[in-house]
Design a protein around this motif. Sequence first.
Motif, PDB file in Angstrom:
ATOM      1  N   ILE A 198      -2.923   4.114  -1.890  1.00  0.00           N
ATOM      2  CA  ILE A 198      -3.103   3.352  -3.124  1.00  0.00           C
ATOM      3  C   ILE A 198      -2.822   1.899  -2.773  1.00  0.00           C
ATOM      4  CG2 ILE A 198      -2.430   3.075  -5.532  1.00  0.00           C
ATOM      5  CD1 ILE A 198      -1.318   5.909  -5.458  1.00  0.00           C
ATOM      6  N   ALA A 199      -3.886   1.134  -2.589  1.00  0.00           N
ATOM      7  CA  ALA A 199      -3.746  -0.262  -2.184  1.00  0.00           C
ATOM      8  C   ALA A 199      -3.497  -1.137  -3.405  1.00  0.00           C
ATOM      9  CB  ALA A 199      -5.003  -0.720  -1.459  1.00  0.00           C
ATOM     10  N   PRO A 200      -2.873  -2.299  -3.223  1.00  0.00           N
ATOM     11  CA  PRO A 200      -2.724  -3.238  -4.349  1.00  0.00           C
ATOM     12  C   PRO A 200      -4.083  -3.526  -4.972  1.00  0.00           C
ATOM     13  CG  PRO A 200      -1.397  -3.959  -2.484  1.00  0.00           C
ATOM     14  CD  PRO A 200      -2.223  -2.812  -1.987  1.00  0.00           C
ATOM     15  N   GLY A 201      -4.148  -3.524  -6.288  1.00  0.00           N
ATOM     16  CA  GLY A 201      -5.403  -3.754  -6.986  1.00  0.00           C
ATOM     17  C   GLY A 201      -6.102  -2.482  -7.422  1.00  0.00           C
ATOM     18  N   THR A 202      -5.598  -1.314  -6.976  1.00  0.00           N
ATOM     19  CA  THR A 202      -6.201  -0.042  -7.374  1.00  0.00           C
ATOM     20  C   THR A 202      -5.948   0.224  -8.845  1.00  0.00           C
ATOM     21  OG1 THR A 202      -5.890   0.883  -5.156  1.00  0.00           O
ATOM     22  CG2 THR A 202      -6.264   2.448  -6.943  1.00  0.00           C
ATOM     23  N   THR A 203      -7.002   0.541  -9.581  1.00  0.00           N
ATOM     24  CA  THR A 203      -6.886   0.841 -11.010  1.00  0.00           C
ATOM     25  C   THR A 203      -6.838   2.352 -11.216  1.00  0.00           C
ATOM     26  OG1 THR A 203      -9.271   0.967 -11.345  1.00  0.00           O
ATOM     27  CG2 THR A 203      -8.252  -1.218 -11.522  1.00  0.00           C
ATOM     28  N   PRO A 204      -6.398   2.806 -12.390  1.00  0.00           N
ATOM     29  CA  PRO A 204      -6.452   4.246 -12.670  1.00  0.00           C
ATOM     30  C   PRO A 204      -7.859   4.818 -12.526  1.00  0.00           C
ATOM     31  CG  PRO A 204      -4.987   3.185 -14.232  1.00  0.00           C
ATOM     32  CD  PRO A 204      -5.640   2.080 -13.446  1.00  0.00           C
ATOM     33  N   GLN A 205      -8.855   4.031 -12.901  1.00  0.00           N
ATOM     34  CA  GLN A 205     -10.233   4.505 -12.755  1.00  0.00           C
ATOM     35  C   GLN A 205     -10.595   4.680 -11.287  1.00  0.00           C
ATOM     36  OE1 GLN A 205     -13.618   1.832 -13.586  1.00  0.00           O
ATOM     37  NE2 GLN A 205     -14.404   3.434 -14.944  1.00  0.00           N
ATOM     38  N   ARG A 206     -10.226   3.695 -10.475  1.00  0.00           N
ATOM     39  CA  ARG A 206     -10.514   3.770  -9.046  1.00  0.00           C
ATOM     40  C   ARG A 206      -9.720   4.900  -8.396  1.00  0.00           C
ATOM     41  NH1 ARG A 206     -13.241   4.496  -4.897  1.00  0.00           N
ATOM     42  NH2 ARG A 206     -12.374   3.735  -2.943  1.00  0.00           N
ATOM     43  N   LEU A 207      -8.490   5.105  -8.828  1.00  0.00           N
ATOM     44  CA  LEU A 207      -7.658   6.179  -8.299  1.00  0.00           C
ATOM     45  C   LEU A 207      -8.303   7.531  -8.561  1.00  0.00           C
ATOM     46  CD1 LEU A 207      -5.048   7.283  -7.057  1.00  0.00           C
ATOM     47  CD2 LEU A 207      -4.027   7.162  -9.351  1.00  0.00           C
ATOM     48  N   THR A 209       0.845  -1.192   0.000  1.00  0.00           N
ATOM     49  CA  THR A 209       0.000   0.000   0.000  1.00  0.00           C
ATOM     50  C   THR A 209       0.880   1.242   0.000  1.00  0.00           C
ATOM     51  OG1 THR A 209      -1.798  -1.122   1.174  1.00  0.00           O
ATOM     52  CG2 THR A 209      -1.758   1.281   1.272  1.00  0.00           C
ATOM     53  N   LEU A 210       0.603   2.150  -0.919  1.00  0.00           N
ATOM     54  CA  LEU A 210       1.413   3.356  -1.074  1.00  0.00           C
ATOM     55  C   LEU A 210       0.700   4.558  -0.465  1.00  0.00           C
ATOM     56  CD1 LEU A 210       2.456   2.886  -4.831  1.00  0.00           C
ATOM     57  CD2 LEU A 210       3.666   2.083  -2.788  1.00  0.00           C
ATOM     58  N   ASP A 211       1.462   5.408   0.185  1.00  0.00           N
ATOM     59  CA  ASP A 211       0.939   6.659   0.726  1.00  0.00           C
ATOM     60  C   ASP A 211       1.062   7.758  -0.320  1.00  0.00           C
ATOM     61  OD1 ASP A 211       0.317   5.634   3.254  1.00  0.00           O
ATOM     62  OD2 ASP A 211       2.392   5.870   3.929  1.00  0.00           O
ATOM     63  N   LEU A 212      -0.049   8.411  -0.597  1.00  0.00           N
ATOM     64  CA  LEU A 212      -0.072   9.492  -1.591  1.00  0.00           C
ATOM     65  C   LEU A 212      -0.555  10.763  -0.904  1.00  0.00           C
ATOM     66  CD1 LEU A 212       0.060  10.555  -4.535  1.00  0.00           C
ATOM     67  CD2 LEU A 212      -2.320   9.788  -4.790  1.00  0.00           C
ATOM     68  N   VAL A 227       1.898  10.383  -7.956  1.00  0.00           N
ATOM     69  CA  VAL A 227       1.555   8.960  -7.895  1.00  0.00           C
ATOM     70  C   VAL A 227       2.791   8.109  -8.172  1.00  0.00           C
ATOM     71  CG1 VAL A 227       0.208   7.118  -8.985  1.00  0.00           C
ATOM     72  CG2 VAL A 227      -0.868   9.332  -8.487  1.00  0.00           C
ATOM     73  N   GLN A 228       3.546   8.503  -9.183  1.00  0.00           N
ATOM     74  CA  GLN A 228       4.775   7.763  -9.491  1.00  0.00           C
ATOM     75  C   GLN A 228       5.797   7.914  -8.365  1.00  0.00           C
ATOM     76  OE1 GLN A 228       7.763   9.210 -12.288  1.00  0.00           O
ATOM     77  NE2 GLN A 228       7.588   7.284 -13.431  1.00  0.00           N
ATOM     78  N   GLU A 229       5.927   9.117  -7.842  1.00  0.00           N
ATOM     79  CA  GLU A 229       6.898   9.362  -6.769  1.00  0.00           C
ATOM     80  C   GLU A 229       6.531   8.618  -5.490  1.00  0.00           C
ATOM     81  OE1 GLU A 229       6.979  13.576  -6.462  1.00  0.00           O
ATOM     82  OE2 GLU A 229       8.194  13.863  -8.280  1.00  0.00           O
TER      83      GLU A 229
END
Length: 331
Positions: free
Chosen positions: A86-95, A36-39, A54-56
């Motif tokens: 950003i949890a594993p499985g998150t899509t660009p649409q969901r983001l 899981t990524l912190d944004l 998001v990339q960073e």
Amino acid sequence: MNWLNRLLLASLAVAAALACAAYFWVHAPIDTQQRTLDLSIAPGTSAKGIAQAVQEAGAQTSPRLLFAWFRLSGQSRLMRAGSYEIAPGTTPQRLLSMLVRGEESLRTVTMVEGWNWRQVRQALAKAEHLKPDSRALSDEALMTQLGRSGVAPEGRFYPDTYSYAKGSSDLAVLQRAMKAMDKQLQGAWQARLPGVSLKSAEEALIMASIVEKETGQGADRPLISGVFNNRMRIGMRLQTDPTVIYGLGEAFDGNLRRIHLQTDNPWNTYTRGGLPPTPIAMPGKASLLAAVQPAKTQALYFVAKGDGSSHFSATLDEHNRAVNRYQRGQK
């Protein structure tokens, strides 16, 4: 088929292929390396800046493609600042949906009815991802930061569960809790019964904190308040153990002794008349209301029965018999 038709068909085929690829990309999980990524998005960040962030944050994706998706969606100006996961499985649409809806990654901290200020401090220090801005502040400096210079922090914060975004300041949580207590206290004071032996909302807060600490069963709150209201009306000392325990602070080892009751301090209601100088804990709504709406009773005494409830007595003789029965096991 002439060359123009062939070119048109080829263009349509390419467009269809691109549309298909875009569809699958938008609905495919972003590679987060199985974590899981912190944004964190600061206010005023552009859509392009969000894509780069998001990339960073660690996502294995193209900022250009993300930015293009944000723009093509028509919602790039609706994305909100905040702290996200950003949890594993998150899509660009969901983001995009998360950013537009402002679905921040929230944590909670709970302040429990009956806690004292020291316990509140400890809970804030242990709260996950809560910025400890208050840690280095004295009680006086902290209350000044909250706009209550010269006011003791004890009892000023409403016991409840508070949610916050990751990285929020603990001062912001305290500010909300303080405003919540202000609102509850004001509502209770406005609902006070005529003739109650309290002169101000401040006294109501102090009384409510005592009721909170003395109550084993919720139904007893108005009766306990009634006892203290009666004592104040006739000038009798409150003589309540929780105030003595509070005055002992961290020196209290769990065993209240006779010497403690006899040793004077500002919170010892055995040696001093009236209410103590500050609340002794955080009262909840029921205790606030009980403080200003005491039960009509002749009782001046009460003793714990051992099952969470209390026995109430109008005379000292009756009270002593109740003490012998419930505390000493004598019939």
